[in-house]
Motif scaffolding. Structure first.
Motif, PDB file in Angstrom:
ATOM      1  N   THR A 359      46.186  70.754  17.219  1.00  0.00           N
ATOM      2  CA  THR A 359      47.511  71.235  17.573  1.00  0.00           C
ATOM      3  C   THR A 359      47.899  70.641  18.924  1.00  0.00           C
ATOM      4  N   GLU A 360      49.151  70.821  19.302  1.00  0.00           N
ATOM      5  CA  GLU A 360      49.583  70.343  20.615  1.00  0.00           C
ATOM      6  C   GLU A 360      48.805  71.056  21.714  1.00  0.00           C
ATOM      7  N   ALA A 361      48.611  72.376  21.568  1.00  0.00           N
ATOM      8  CA  ALA A 361      47.883  73.137  22.581  1.00  0.00           C
ATOM      9  C   ALA A 361      46.434  72.668  22.692  1.00  0.00           C
ATOM     10  N   GLN A 362      45.802  72.411  21.562  1.00  0.00           N
ATOM     11  CA  GLN A 362      44.419  71.925  21.581  1.00  0.00           C
ATOM     12  C   GLN A 362      44.330  70.550  22.231  1.00  0.00           C
ATOM     13  N   ALA A 363      45.291  69.689  21.951  1.00  0.00           N
ATOM     14  CA  ALA A 363      45.286  68.347  22.527  1.00  0.00           C
ATOM     15  C   ALA A 363      45.454  68.416  24.045  1.00  0.00           C
ATOM     16  N   ARG A 364      46.348  69.277  24.519  1.00  0.00           N
ATOM     17  CA  ARG A 364      46.547  69.423  25.963  1.00  0.00           C
ATOM     18  C   ARG A 364      45.274  69.941  26.635  1.00  0.00           C
ATOM     19  N   ALA A 365      44.561  70.832  25.935  1.00  0.00           N
ATOM     20  CA  ALA A 365      43.356  71.428  26.509  1.00  0.00           C
ATOM     21  C   ALA A 365      42.240  70.414  26.705  1.00  0.00           C
ATOM     22  N   THR A 366      42.304  69.276  26.014  1.00  0.00           N
ATOM     23  CA  THR A 366      41.278  68.243  26.174  1.00  0.00           C
ATOM     24  C   THR A 366      41.435  67.474  27.473  1.00  0.00           C
ATOM     25  N   GLY A 367      42.582  67.610  28.110  1.00  0.00           N
ATOM     26  CA  GLY A 367      42.834  66.871  29.337  1.00  0.00           C
ATOM     27  C   GLY A 367      43.362  65.468  29.116  1.00  0.00           C
ATOM     28  N   ARG A 368      43.593  65.085  27.866  1.00  0.00           N
ATOM     29  CA  ARG A 368      44.123  63.751  27.588  1.00  0.00           C
ATOM     30  C   ARG A 368      45.584  63.654  28.015  1.00  0.00           C
ATOM     31  N   THR A 369      46.025  62.411  28.204  1.00  0.00           N
ATOM     32  CA  THR A 369      47.437  62.145  28.410  1.00  0.00           C
ATOM     33  C   THR A 369      48.068  61.984  27.029  1.00  0.00           C
ATOM     34  N   ILE A 370      48.924  62.918  26.660  1.00  0.00           N
ATOM     35  CA  ILE A 370      49.439  62.916  25.293  1.00  0.00           C
ATOM     36  C   ILE A 370      50.934  62.662  25.246  1.00  0.00           C
ATOM     37  N   ARG A 371      51.363  62.225  24.090  1.00  0.00           N
ATOM     38  CA  ARG A 371      52.786  62.113  23.769  1.00  0.00           C
ATOM     39  C   ARG A 371      53.039  62.984  22.545  1.00  0.00           C
ATOM     40  N   VAL A 372      54.211  63.600  22.493  1.00  0.00           N
ATOM     41  CA  VAL A 372      54.557  64.489  21.384  1.00  0.00           C
ATOM     42  C   VAL A 372      55.907  64.088  20.821  1.00  0.00           C
ATOM     43  N   GLY A 373      55.926  63.828  19.519  1.00  0.00           N
ATOM     44  CA  GLY A 373      57.174  63.549  18.828  1.00  0.00           C
ATOM     45  C   GLY A 373      57.554  64.732  17.962  1.00  0.00           C
ATOM     46  N   LYS A 374      58.837  65.086  17.970  1.00  0.00           N
ATOM     47  CA  LYS A 374      59.272  66.268  17.222  1.00  0.00           C
ATOM     48  C   LYS A 374      60.695  66.059  16.720  1.00  0.00           C
ATOM     49  N   ARG A 375      60.929  66.524  15.489  1.00  0.00           N
ATOM     50  CA  ARG A 375      62.270  66.425  14.913  1.00  0.00           C
ATOM     51  C   ARG A 375      62.521  67.626  14.011  1.00  0.00           C
ATOM     52  N   PRO A 376      63.654  68.307  14.184  1.00  0.00           N
ATOM     53  CA  PRO A 376      63.974  69.433  13.298  1.00  0.00           C
ATOM     54  C   PRO A 376      64.321  68.924  11.902  1.00  0.00           C
ATOM     55  N   MET A 377      64.069  69.751  10.905  1.00  0.00           N
ATOM     56  CA  MET A 377      64.385  69.347   9.535  1.00  0.00           C
ATOM     57  C   MET A 377      65.885  69.227   9.298  1.00  0.00           C
ATOM     58  N   THR A 378      66.687  69.776  10.203  1.00  0.00           N
ATOM     59  CA  THR A 378      68.140  69.585  10.111  1.00  0.00           C
ATOM     60  C   THR A 378      68.530  68.129  10.342  1.00  0.00           C
ATOM     61  N   ARG A 379      67.582  67.329  10.872  1.00  0.00           N
ATOM     62  CA  ARG A 379      67.841  65.901  11.089  1.00  0.00           C
ATOM     63  C   ARG A 379      66.978  65.041  10.169  1.00  0.00           C
ATOM     64  N   VAL A 380      66.560  65.610   9.048  1.00  0.00           N
ATOM     65  CA  VAL A 380      65.821  64.881   8.020  1.00  0.00           C
ATOM     66  C   VAL A 380      66.710  64.841   6.781  1.00  0.00           C
ATOM     67  N   ALA A 381      67.151  63.656   6.411  1.00  0.00           N
ATOM     68  CA  ALA A 381      68.144  63.532   5.349  1.00  0.00           C
ATOM     69  C   ALA A 381      67.705  64.200   4.053  1.00  0.00           C
ATOM     70  N   ARG A 382      66.451  64.026   3.683  1.00  0.00           N
ATOM     71  CA  ARG A 382      65.972  64.590   2.434  1.00  0.00           C
ATOM     72  C   ARG A 382      66.087  66.115   2.442  1.00  0.00           C
ATOM     73  N   ALA A 383      65.782  66.738   3.596  1.00  0.00           N
ATOM     74  CA  ALA A 383      65.885  68.189   3.708  1.00  0.00           C
ATOM     75  C   ALA A 383      67.340  68.639   3.622  1.00  0.00           C
ATOM     76  N   VAL A 384      68.223  67.906   4.261  1.00  0.00           N
ATOM     77  CA  VAL A 384      69.651  68.242   4.214  1.00  0.00           C
ATOM     78  C   VAL A 384      70.175  68.133   2.786  1.00  0.00           C
ATOM     79  N   GLU A 385      69.805  67.064   2.096  1.00  0.00           N
ATOM     80  CA  GLU A 385      70.263  66.853   0.716  1.00  0.00           C
ATOM     81  C   GLU A 385      69.759  67.949  -0.219  1.00  0.00           C
ATOM     82  N   LYS A 386      68.552  68.445   0.025  1.00  0.00           N
ATOM     83  CA  LYS A 386      67.985  69.505  -0.803  1.00  0.00           C
ATOM     84  C   LYS A 386      68.444  70.896  -0.373  1.00  0.00           C
ATOM     85  N   GLY A 387      69.154  70.966   0.750  1.00  0.00           N
ATOM     86  CA  GLY A 387      69.620  72.255   1.230  1.00  0.00           C
ATOM     87  C   GLY A 387      68.505  73.140   1.741  1.00  0.00           C
TER      88      GLY A 387
END
Length: 457
Positions: A359-387
Motif C-alpha cells: 500500500t502507499e502507507a507501507q511503501a512510505r514506511a520503508t523509507g524509500r523515495t516514492i512516487r504515487v499516481g492516482k486517477r478517479p474513475m470519473t476520468r476513466v472513459a470505460r467507467a464513464v461509458e458503463k455508468g
C-alpha cells in the motif's frame, strides 16, 4: 485395517486434489482424506457460492438503475431470494461434484472419508483405518473465528458458512466486522432488500488498506443505504424476542442496533486443533497455524502444510500456488519459495478492489523515495461509458530504482485490471517500461501507463 501409500494428502481443498494429480501422474500411490465437503472453502463456502450471490446482487442493483441507461423496467424490481440461493447451490454443487469425481476416478488415488488424526510422524488414523506414508501433506483449511464476546452464547448467529444456508431474507442483518467477508455480504444483502448495518471495532473499514481506499468503500456502502459504525468498543449481544440487540459504545450514534440476524465476520482460524499434530512433531504458532519454512515444510520431516492452515496466505490462488511450489520442488528439481510470491488479492464489493504489492502507507514506511499516481474513475472513459464511476486507480513507485511497489484499483473491472500491474511486477519490469505500453482503448487497464506518467513525488 492398515494400508501403505507413497503419500497421504489430508484435505481436498484447492491444493490437495491438484497435488494428488501431480503425484499420481509421477507414478506414486496417494491416499486423499476428506472429512467434509470436497473442494474446500473456495468451492463450498467461499469464492464460488459468494461470487454467485454477488452476481445476483449486481443484477438486482443494475436493474434498479435501468432508467439511467434509458431502459424501462415497467413492473419494478424484486428479488426471489430462494431462486438466488438455488442458483448459488447449483453452481457450487457442480464444482464440488467435479472435484470428487476427479479424485475418485484418478488412477493410483484412494479416497478416504473421515476425520484424520496423526498417530506418528508417518501414520494417520481415519476411523478404523490406519494409513501410512513417507510423505504427508496437510491441506485442512480454516473456519470462522468465534471469539468470546458478551452475550454471544445466548443468541443464534451466522458465520460465512451458515449464512449460505439461509432460507429467508433477513429483515435487518447486523454484520460484526468491517473487513472483506463482512463487506461483501453487507452489500449483497442490502441489494437483495435487507436493511444492513456494519459494526467495526477499528477506526475504519478495510483497515489493511490505505485510508483513501477505506473511505471510498465506506462511501459506496453508505450511499446504498448500509449503516456503518466504526470505533465500536464493548460489542455485546442480547436476545430480544425473535431479534438480537447488539450493544456498542461509539463516539457517536445510537448505542444499540437491533436486527433479526447477526453475521460474525471477524476473522478465521485454521482447522489444526483436532489433528493430534503433536504426535507427529508438527509445531503450531500461537494462533494455531502450522509453522512452515520457505518451501512449505513443517517442523516434522517429510510433512508439508499447504493452504489456509499454514497462515501464509488466505486465498484460493495462494493455496494453489502452495501446491505449485511443493510439486515443482519435489518432482521437477526446482527451488521455488514462498518469499518469491507477490501478494495480490481482490475485494468483491461493487466496485471491486484489486490489490497488489505494498500500500502507499507501507511503501512510505520503508523509507524509500516514492512516487504515487492516482486517477478517479470519473476520468476513466470505460467507467464513464458503463455508468460506474465510483472509486479510483492508484499505483506506488520507487522513484530511484523504478521498481513498481504496488497498486490499488477500486473501480469497475478493478479485479481484472490489476493483473496488468501484477504481471509487470512478476516479470521485474521497471515502471519506465510499463509506461511505454500501448494498451487497448476503451478499457480500465489503458490508464495504467498514464497514471505512471502522471505520478508525483
Amino acid at each position: 485395517m492398515s494400508a501403505r501409500f507413497d503419500a497421504i494428502i489430508v484435505g481436498a481443498g484447492q491444493a490437495g486434489p491438484a497435488l494428488a494429480g501431480r503425484l499420481t501422474s509421477a507414478g506414486m500411490t496417494v491416499a486423499v482424506v476428506e472429512r467434509n465437503l470436497f473442494g474446500g472453502t473456495c468451492v463450498n463456502t467461499g469464492c464460488t457460492p459468494t461470487k454467485a450471490m454477488v452476481a445476483s446482487a449486481y443484477a438486482a442493483h443494475l436493474a434498479r438503475r435501468a432508467a439511467d441507461y434509458g431502459v424501462h423496467v415497467p413492473a419494478g424490481v424484486s428479488v426471489d431470494f430462494a431462486a438466488v440461493m438455488a442458483r448459488k447451490d447449483a453452481i457450487s454443487g457442480k464444482s464440488r461434484d467435479g472435484v470428487e469425481s476427479w479424485l475418485r476416478g484418478m488412477e493410483r488415488c484412494s479416497v478416504h472419508q473421515g476425520h484424520a488424526r496423526f498417530v506418528s510422524p508417518r501414520e494417520i488414523r481415519v476411523g478404523e483405518e490406519l494409513l501410512a506414508a513417507d510423505r504427508i501433506f496437510l491441506n485442512v483449511g480454516g473456519r470462522a473465528l468465534t471469539p468470546d464476546m458478551p452475550g454471544l452464547g445466548e443468541i443464534q448467529h451466522l458465520t460465512n458458512s451458515s449464512i449460505l444456508r439461509l432460507q429467508r431474507l433477513p429483515r435487518r442483518l447486523v454484520v460484526i466486522g468491517g473487513s472483506y467477508i463482512g463487506l461483501e455480504f453487507a452489500q449483497m444483502f442490502r441489494r437483495f432488500g435487507s436493511e444492513v448495518a456494519v459494526i467495526e471495532k477499528g477506526p475504519r473499514l478495510a483497515s489493511r488498506e490505505d485510508e483513501d481506499v477505506s473511505d471510498a468503500i465506506t462511501g459506496v456502502l453508505e450511499r446504498e443505504g448500509v449503516e456503518v459504525r466504526v470505533g465500536a468498543e464493548c460489542i455485546r449481544f442480547e436476545r430480544r424476542g425473535d431479534d438480537v440487540a447488539v450493544g456498542l459504545d461509539c463516539a457517536s450514534g445510537a448505542t444499540e442496533i437491533v436486527g433479526d440476524q447477526v453475521l460474525l465476520a471477524i476473522g478465521r482460524r485454521p482447522n489444526t486443533d483436532d489433528l493430534d499434530v503433536a504426535n507427529a512433531g508438527i509445531e503450531l504458532d500461537g494462533r494455531g497455524y502450522v509453522k512452515v519454512d520457505d518451501e512449505l515444510r513443517t517442523t516434522a520431516p517429510n510433512v508439508w502444510a499447504l493452504g489456509d492452515c499454514n497462515g501464509r496466505g488466505a486465498f484460493t490462488h495462494t493455496a494453489y500456488n502452495d501446491f505449485e511450489i511443493v510439486a515443482a520442488n519435489l518432482l521437477d528439481g526446482a527451488s521455488r519459495r514462498l518469499s518469491d510470491r507477490i501478494p495480490a488479492y481482490a475485494l468483491y464489493t461493487d466496485p471491486p478492489l484489486g490489490r497488489v504489492g505494498l500500500t502507499e502507507a507501507q511503501a512510505r514506511a520503508t523509507g524509500r523515495t516514492i512516487r504515487v499516481g492516482k486517477r478517479p474513475m470519473t476520468r476513466v472513459a470505460r467507467a464513464v461509458e458503463k455508468g460506474e464511476t465510483d472509486g479510483f486507480m492508484k499505483i506506488v513507485l520507487d522513484a530511484e530504482s523504478e521498481e513498481i511497489l504496488g497498486a490499488a484499483i477500486l473501480g469497475v473491472g478493478g479485479d481484472e485490471a490489476i493483473h496488468g500491474v501484477l504481471d509487470a511486477m512478476n516479470l521485474g519490469a521497471r515502471y519506465s517500461e510499463l509506461e511505454r505500453a500501448v494498451p487497448i482503448h476503451p478499457t480500465v487497464s489503458e490508464l495504467i501507463p498514464t497514471i505512471i506518467q502522471e505520478a508525483l513525488p
